[in-house]
Write an enzyme that holds these catalytic residues in place. Structure first.
Site, PDB file in Angstrom:
ATOM      1  N   TRP A 125       0.845  -1.183   0.000  1.00 43.72           N
ATOM      2  CA  TRP A 125       0.000   0.000   0.000  1.00 43.72           C
ATOM      3  C   TRP A 125       0.891   1.247   0.000  1.00 43.72           C
ATOM      4  O   TRP A 125       1.831   1.324  -0.771  1.00 43.72           O
ATOM      5  CB  TRP A 125      -1.040  -0.031   1.117  1.00 43.72           C
ATOM      6  CG  TRP A 125      -2.104  -1.072   0.905  1.00 43.72           C
ATOM      7  CD1 TRP A 125      -2.474  -2.083   1.758  1.00 43.72           C
ATOM      8  CD2 TRP A 125      -2.967  -1.244  -0.249  1.00 43.72           C
ATOM      9  NE1 TRP A 125      -3.488  -2.861   1.210  1.00 43.72           N
ATOM     10  CE2 TRP A 125      -3.806  -2.369  -0.013  1.00 43.72           C
ATOM     11  CE3 TRP A 125      -3.108  -0.558  -1.459  1.00 43.72           C
ATOM     12  CZ2 TRP A 125      -4.763  -2.810  -0.943  1.00 43.72           C
ATOM     13  CZ3 TRP A 125      -4.060  -0.995  -2.381  1.00 43.72           C
ATOM     14  CH2 TRP A 125      -4.869  -2.107  -2.116  1.00 43.72           C
ATOM     15  N   SER A 126       0.663   2.197   0.869  1.00 41.78           N
ATOM     16  CA  SER A 126       1.397   3.472   0.729  1.00 41.78           C
ATOM     17  C   SER A 126       2.851   3.423   1.182  1.00 41.78           C
ATOM     18  O   SER A 126       3.554   4.432   1.068  1.00 41.78           O
ATOM     19  CB  SER A 126       0.649   4.592   1.457  1.00 41.78           C
ATOM     20  OG  SER A 126      -0.502   4.960   0.724  1.00 41.78           O
ATOM     21  N   MET A 127       3.343   2.277   1.669  1.00 42.49           N
ATOM     22  CA  MET A 127       4.793   2.145   1.799  1.00 42.49           C
ATOM     23  C   MET A 127       5.457   2.334   0.436  1.00 42.49           C
ATOM     24  O   MET A 127       6.628   2.699   0.350  1.00 42.49           O
ATOM     25  CB  MET A 127       5.183   0.784   2.377  1.00 42.49           C
ATOM     26  CG  MET A 127       4.758   0.565   3.804  1.00 42.49           C
ATOM     27  SD  MET A 127       5.607  -0.811   4.633  1.00 42.49           S
ATOM     28  CE  MET A 127       5.296  -2.211   3.554  1.00 42.49           C
ATOM     29  N   THR A 128       4.689   2.082  -0.631  1.00 42.08           N
ATOM     30  CA  THR A 128       5.184   2.291  -1.993  1.00 42.08           C
ATOM     31  C   THR A 128       5.639   3.722  -2.197  1.00 42.08           C
ATOM     32  O   THR A 128       6.569   3.992  -2.980  1.00 42.08           O
ATOM     33  CB  THR A 128       4.078   1.944  -3.004  1.00 42.08           C
ATOM     34  OG1 THR A 128       3.560   0.643  -2.724  1.00 42.08           O
ATOM     35  CG2 THR A 128       4.587   1.994  -4.437  1.00 42.08           C
ATOM     36  N   LYS A 129       5.009   4.675  -1.528  1.00 45.74           N
ATOM     37  CA  LYS A 129       5.402   6.074  -1.672  1.00 45.74           C
ATOM     38  C   LYS A 129       6.863   6.278  -1.290  1.00 45.74           C
ATOM     39  O   LYS A 129       7.594   7.046  -1.936  1.00 45.74           O
ATOM     40  CB  LYS A 129       4.489   6.960  -0.822  1.00 45.74           C
ATOM     41  CG  LYS A 129       3.041   7.019  -1.306  1.00 45.74           C
ATOM     42  CD  LYS A 129       2.187   7.844  -0.378  1.00 45.74           C
ATOM     43  CE  LYS A 129       0.792   8.102  -0.963  1.00 45.74           C
ATOM     44  NZ  LYS A 129      -0.008   6.887  -1.108  1.00 45.74           N
TER      45      LYS A 129
END
Length: 399
Positions: A125-129
């Protein structure tokens, strides 16, 4: 006597999925994507994204970076809500699928639950950021991006006339673009963000980043922190443009292979090959250990597998506060750098993903924690309790 056979029935799309352009994605898959966050199935869907989406592979290294081990029981307690709990309590109470703890470069605990194992690839999820931030740092070091203070339209002229005109790359990294995109997913009354989620990710009838072409401005660029996945999607588009290749290919070249990842990662796509883009704001998937390699690399100033993978300056710059952490809320995500959350004023930071995904780095204690979770949607208590655990595990010394 003849037996009347019941008529076969197809699933019916909810109204929000029938609005707008029709989709070629099968009805059953659209419905599965629609429900993938639900608390009664997300322990499974969060490690099955390659069954729900078109994906693009990020190839692993030929020689993986060996992470040494010094296994030890998690024999400490943490306090939450005025009560003490054990680490086993923590696993149960905070919906944990997998947990890995490293101290001073060594794995001291690695736990898999709910039929997951070392081969399971979990969605970040937003760890991708935070991964997208690392790619921006690599592109900057290579001279593909001349300056973080360049206007984004220098590289993406498609954004002329939108709210992104006059916004710098630095401001986008800091979530201070000022564009009018509230990160809110009220699907009963869908706004821009919810509609973009439906059209790009569930139905694949639009590209997620293309919402940036027509978005309006809400705040003066740089003036206001407002978390939004669209900002990171624009950064992914930037990486695609300046690298001349796909986000997945650049991730392989600049991060995954030099990092010494032991298994392939992958991005979910917002459309079929030749049309779709990697969901660079929240769509990367990898194993528990490979997420830990990212954390250890950050702790070691961008070095991994015997080489400098990410410039040390970028590690410092991207985790420096553009929005300071609240000193009254240690362990909670209150401050922000450049696509990394700051958890206190002593240097701890984290990549954070929806419903409980963490790559936590605490430089003072040389601790790295990866927690893969399946929080129910909107559960803030599990976030607060995880913050208490992270403080305790940082202070803990294995025996």
């Amino acid at each position: 006597m003849a037996v009347t056979q019941p008529a076969s029935a197809q699933q019916t799309l909810p109204p929000v999925l029938t609005d707008g352009p029709s989709s070629s994605v099968p009805t059953a898959i659209q419905i599965a994507r629609w429900h993938m966050l639900d608390g009664d199935i997300n322990a499974l869907t969060f490690r099955s994204m390659d069954r729900l989406f078109t994906t693009r592979t990020v190839a692993h290294a030929g020689t993986p970076w060996r992470l040494p081990r010094a296994d030890a029981p998690l024999d400490f307690t943490y306090n939450f809500g005025g009560k003490n709990y054990t680490s086993q309590d923590f696993l149960d109470r905070t919906y944990t699928n997998a947990l890995l703890v490293m101290k001073d470069g060594k794995i001291v605990s690695e736990i898999y639950r709910n039929n997951s194992d070392e081969n399971s690839r979990f969605i970040a999820w937003s760890m991708t950021k935070s991964i997208t931030s690392l790619l921006v740092g690599c592109a900057l070091a290579e001279g593909r991006i001349a300056s973080l203070d360049d206007d984004i339209i220098v590289y993406l002229p498609e954004l002329k006339g939108s709210g992104y005109a006059g916004v710098t790359i630095r401001q986008i990294l800091q979530m201070r673009s000022g564009v009018d995109y509230e990160e809110r997913y009220d699907f009963a009354n869908p706004g821009i963000a919810a509609r973009n989620h439906v059209d790009a990710l569930v139905k694949n009838v639009a590209r997620f980043a293309d919402a940036a072409r027509t978005i309006r401005r809400l705040h003066q660029p740089g003036s206001t922190f407002q978390y939004k996945t669209l900002d990171t999607a624009v950064l992914g588009w930037l990486i695609e443009r300046v690298s001349g290749t796909s986000v997945a290919a650049y991730t392989t070249q600049k991060l995954w292979e030099p990092l010494g990842a032991e298994q392939d990662g992958f991005y979910i796509m917002d459309g079929q090959p030749g049309v779709g883009r990697e969901f660079s704001g929240a769509g990367f998937n990898a194993t528990l250990r490979d997420f830990a390699r990212i954390g250890q690399m950050m702790l070691d100033g961008g070095r991994a597998n015997g080489r400098q993978v990410v410039p040390a300056d970028w590690v410092r710059t991207s985790t420096a506060p553009s929005t300071p952490a609240d000193p009254k809320a240690p362990g909670l995500p209150t401050g922000y750098g450049m696509q990394w959350w700051l958890l206190n004023d002593k240097g701890a930071y984290s990549a954070l993903g929806l419903q409980g995904q963490y790559i936590y780095v605490d430089p003072p204690s040389r601790t790295v924690v990866v927690k893969i979770s399946y929080f129910p949607p909107g559960d803030e208590t599990a976030t607060a309790e995880t913050g208490a655990f992270l403080q305790a595990v940082s202070a803990w010394t294995p025996r």
